[in-house]
Design an enzyme around this catalytic site. Structure first.
Site, PDB file in Angstrom:
ATOM      1  N   PHE A 126      21.014 -28.380  12.471  1.00 34.72           N
ATOM      2  CA  PHE A 126      22.162 -27.463  12.516  1.00 34.72           C
ATOM      3  C   PHE A 126      21.641 -26.022  12.470  1.00 34.72           C
ATOM      4  O   PHE A 126      20.728 -25.711  11.704  1.00 34.72           O
ATOM      5  CB  PHE A 126      23.072 -27.751  11.313  1.00 34.72           C
ATOM      6  CG  PHE A 126      24.387 -27.047  11.358  1.00 34.72           C
ATOM      7  CD1 PHE A 126      25.415 -27.514  12.156  1.00 34.72           C
ATOM      8  CD2 PHE A 126      24.596 -25.907  10.594  1.00 34.72           C
ATOM      9  CE1 PHE A 126      26.643 -26.859  12.198  1.00 34.72           C
ATOM     10  CE2 PHE A 126      25.823 -25.250  10.617  1.00 34.72           C
ATOM     11  CZ  PHE A 126      26.849 -25.727  11.431  1.00 34.72           C
ATOM     12  N   ASP A 203      19.949 -31.524   3.416  1.00 29.59           N
ATOM     13  CA  ASP A 203      21.276 -31.006   3.725  1.00 29.59           C
ATOM     14  C   ASP A 203      22.192 -32.217   3.896  1.00 29.59           C
ATOM     15  O   ASP A 203      21.988 -33.039   4.799  1.00 29.59           O
ATOM     16  CB  ASP A 203      21.237 -30.157   5.005  1.00 29.59           C
ATOM     17  CG  ASP A 203      22.557 -29.424   5.211  1.00 29.59           C
ATOM     18  OD1 ASP A 203      23.611 -29.988   4.859  1.00 29.59           O
ATOM     19  OD2 ASP A 203      22.529 -28.290   5.743  1.00 29.59           O
ATOM     20  N   TYR A 228      34.011 -29.067   2.650  1.00 25.58           N
ATOM     21  CA  TYR A 228      35.217 -29.000   3.492  1.00 25.58           C
ATOM     22  C   TYR A 228      35.203 -30.028   4.610  1.00 25.58           C
ATOM     23  O   TYR A 228      36.135 -30.095   5.388  1.00 25.58           O
ATOM     24  CB  TYR A 228      35.405 -27.589   4.072  1.00 25.58           C
ATOM     25  CG  TYR A 228      34.188 -27.000   4.751  1.00 25.58           C
ATOM     26  CD1 TYR A 228      33.837 -27.391   6.033  1.00 25.58           C
ATOM     27  CD2 TYR A 228      33.400 -26.049   4.114  1.00 25.58           C
ATOM     28  CE1 TYR A 228      32.726 -26.853   6.659  1.00 25.58           C
ATOM     29  CE2 TYR A 228      32.285 -25.503   4.722  1.00 25.58           C
ATOM     30  CZ  TYR A 228      31.952 -25.910   5.995  1.00 25.58           C
ATOM     31  OH  TYR A 228      30.854 -25.381   6.613  1.00 25.58           O
ATOM     32  N   LYS A 229      34.128 -30.818   4.708  1.00 27.53           N
ATOM     33  CA  LYS A 229      34.057 -31.855   5.743  1.00 27.53           C
ATOM     34  C   LYS A 229      34.657 -33.142   5.168  1.00 27.53           C
ATOM     35  O   LYS A 229      35.843 -33.191   4.891  1.00 27.53           O
ATOM     36  CB  LYS A 229      32.618 -31.982   6.230  1.00 27.53           C
ATOM     37  CG  LYS A 229      32.185 -30.689   6.943  1.00 27.53           C
ATOM     38  CD  LYS A 229      30.731 -30.635   7.356  1.00 27.53           C
ATOM     39  CE  LYS A 229      30.466 -29.326   8.094  1.00 27.53           C
ATOM     40  NZ  LYS A 229      29.045 -29.072   8.330  1.00 27.53           N
ATOM     41  N   ARG A 377      32.223 -35.178  20.243  1.00 28.78           N
ATOM     42  CA  ARG A 377      31.917 -35.732  18.927  1.00 28.78           C
ATOM     43  C   ARG A 377      33.206 -36.265  18.312  1.00 28.78           C
ATOM     44  O   ARG A 377      34.197 -35.533  18.234  1.00 28.78           O
ATOM     45  CB  ARG A 377      31.322 -34.601  18.083  1.00 28.78           C
ATOM     46  CG  ARG A 377      30.481 -35.032  16.929  1.00 28.78           C
ATOM     47  CD  ARG A 377      29.799 -33.845  16.296  1.00 28.78           C
ATOM     48  NE  ARG A 377      30.763 -32.856  15.783  1.00 28.78           N
ATOM     49  CZ  ARG A 377      30.507 -31.997  14.798  1.00 28.78           C
ATOM     50  NH1 ARG A 377      29.320 -31.982  14.234  1.00 28.78           N
ATOM     51  NH2 ARG A 377      31.415 -31.131  14.399  1.00 28.78           N
TER      52      ARG A 377
HETATM   53  C1  LIG Z   1      28.585 -27.730   8.451  1.00 29.39           C
HETATM   54  C2  LIG Z   1      27.149 -27.521   8.131  1.00 29.39           C
HETATM   55  C3  LIG Z   1      26.722 -26.344   7.486  1.00 29.39           C
HETATM   56  C4  LIG Z   1      27.712 -25.247   7.200  1.00 29.39           C
HETATM   57  O1  LIG Z   1      27.205 -24.233   6.414  1.00 29.39           O
HETATM   58  P1  LIG Z   1      28.183 -23.088   5.882  1.00 29.39           P
HETATM   59  O2  LIG Z   1      27.353 -22.237   5.069  1.00 29.39           O
HETATM   60  O3  LIG Z   1      29.300 -23.770   5.163  1.00 29.39           O
HETATM   61  O4  LIG Z   1      28.749 -22.391   7.085  1.00 29.39           O
HETATM   62  C5  LIG Z   1      25.386 -26.231   7.149  1.00 29.39           C
HETATM   63  N1  LIG Z   1      24.491 -27.196   7.456  1.00 29.39           N
HETATM   64  C6  LIG Z   1      24.878 -28.333   8.103  1.00 29.39           C
HETATM   65  C7  LIG Z   1      23.874 -29.384   8.419  1.00 29.39           C
HETATM   66  C8  LIG Z   1      26.211 -28.514   8.470  1.00 29.39           C
HETATM   67  O5  LIG Z   1      26.582 -29.606   9.117  1.00 29.39           O
END
Ligand SMILES: *Cc1c(COP(=O)(O)O)cnc(C)c1O
Length: 417
Positions: A126, A203, A228-229, A377
């Site tokens: 990501f 992560d 939030y996911k 997705r």
């Molecule tokens: C969604 C996601 C993020 C989001 O990071 P924010 O700081 O909340 O914007 C980070 N890493 C991964 C792997 C994600 O899927």
């Protein structure tokens, strides 16, 4: 064509689903919402819970609420630890964003491995993770080594183990890949990194609330993740971070704020980090955002992660089965691991027109999302997605594919995809 699941069978699965009753604990409508891995649905109890907090906590009690609120980063962290992470009390804390937490813990890990110059990550990681590590490497004169990984299958563990040398300070990986949903073996990767003396920062953004985790059993050092996911904490809900209890004293994060201070209200002259997980806090927590996690975690706790995983895998299998039967003949290809043991909660499909197809799908009442390059997705969530929602979504996708209904839909990417 081989027999495939009928709509009626999908309805029968819903009728027998032990989690079916939890759907009513969310605000739901006719939408086939398959983007729970990007923004989870609103729990039905959240609105009143927040309204009461605003009215009583903020409106009436005002600053007198702080003795309660100040405990919440740890209290809610402990709830996430026990319901979703397989971690112990005092190891998880809610704070900041995933990006900021990743920076804090990665910097702390690099400081704990002086003399080692290499950071390993997945080239298809990501973006925020890659950018943060790129920045840290640039600031410190480290080398960020991005390991090649397959867009559809994820990182091959052998590629990683081949790159583990005595110079590696830190490995940063997603347990579940954001694009293809590939699931890594957290315990095996952690053990391999430990054999060369490296730390691992996981992560868990796409894994938490979707895949059962056992951070204690897997010997995990460090982890971060979104709420939030699949945790349904709402847009921009604060993230969590995990630091193994035994490692906390020896790690120092780089942002020395007063919420990380041992005697915070002693207002002392110098920074003296708190002994527990609070040392990884920085400043005043977002109380309203954090509060939304309580009703969301209540639902998850009632479900239990094993049942979530069981249903999640079945939802994914249904997507794959119907994609094979209906979509592959129209130029789609599975872009996720086929082996359920190597897959998290979402499934990606490749098609050269994936962006326009994802938009045509929204017009047909199905929300998934698009990820570069050319991937659609689909992220069902076991707490509220029914089998029949997946069936209907795939049926509409088949209709779009047959009619090539995306012609006429704009092909430019918008600011958010
Ligand atoms: C969604 C996601 C993020 C989001 O990071 P924010 O700081 O909340 O914007 C980070 N890493 C991964 C792997 C994600 O899927």
């Amino acid at each position: 064509m081989a027999e495939h699941t009928s709509r009626q069978v999908a309805q029968e699965w819903d009728a027998a689903d032990p989690l079916a009753g939890l759907r009513d604990r969310f605000v739901v409508d006719d939408l086939c919402y398959l983007d729970g891995n990007s923004l989870g649905r609103l729990p039905a109890a959240t609105g009143d819970h927040l309204a009461a907090l605003v009215r009583d906590g903020w409106g009436t009690e005002l600053v007198r609420s702080w003795p309660t609120w100040i405990e919440w980063p740890r209290r809610i962290g402990d709830r996430i630890a026990s319901h979703a992470l397989g971690a112990r009390e005092g190891e998880v804390i809610v704070s900041d964003s995933t990006s900021v937490n990743l920076y804090k813990l990665a910097a702390a890990a690099l400081d704990a491995r002086p003399g080692r110059r290499t950071i390993l990550a997945d080239a298809e990681e990501f973006p925020t993770d890659r950018y943060l590590l790129e920045g840290l490497a640039a600031q410190r004169g480290h080398t960020l080594r991005l390991l090649p990984s397959d867009l559809d299958e994820g990182l091959d563990q052998a590629t990683l183990t081949g790159a583990l040398t005595e110079d590696v300070a830190l490995v940063v990986l997603s347990a579940v890949s954001y694009r293809c949903g590939a699931l890594l073996d957290v315990a095996a990767v952690t053990a391999a990194a430990h054999r060369v003396g490296a730390l691992v920062l996981w992560d868990l953004s796409h894994a938490v609330g979707s895949v059962p985790l056992d951070l204690t059993g897997a010997g995990v050092d460090l982890a971060v993740g979104c709420t939030y996911k699949y945790l349904n904490g709402g847009p921009g809900a604060p993230a969590f971070l995990y630091v193994r209890r035994e490692s906390q004293e020896s790690l120092r994060q780089p942002i020395w704020g007063w919420f990380g201070q041992r005697d915070q209200f002693g207002m002392g002259a110098g920074y003296d980090p708190a002994p527990g997980p609070e040392r990884f806090l920085v400043g005043t927590p977002p109380v309203l955002g954090m509060a939304a996690l309580d009703p969301a975690l209540d639902v998850l706790a009632d479900a239990g992660m094993d049942r979530v995983r069981e249903k999640s895998l079945r939802l994914g299998e249904l997507i794959i089965e119907l994609a094979d039967a209906w979509l592959v003949p129209h130029g789609f290809r599975l872009a996720s691991p086929r082996d359920p043991g190597r897959r998290g909660g979402h499934v990606s499909l490749h098609h050269p027109e994936a962006l326009r197809i994802s938009r045509a799908l929204v017009d047909a009442g199905v929300v998934g999302d698009y990820r570069v390059p050319d991937r659609l997705r689909l992220g069902p969530a076991a707490l509220y997605t029914r089998y029949v929602d997946v069936w209907d979504a795939m049926d509409r996708l088949r209709d779009i594919a047959e009619r090539q209904a995306w012609t006429g839909v704009p092909a430019e990417r918008s600011r958010v995809t």
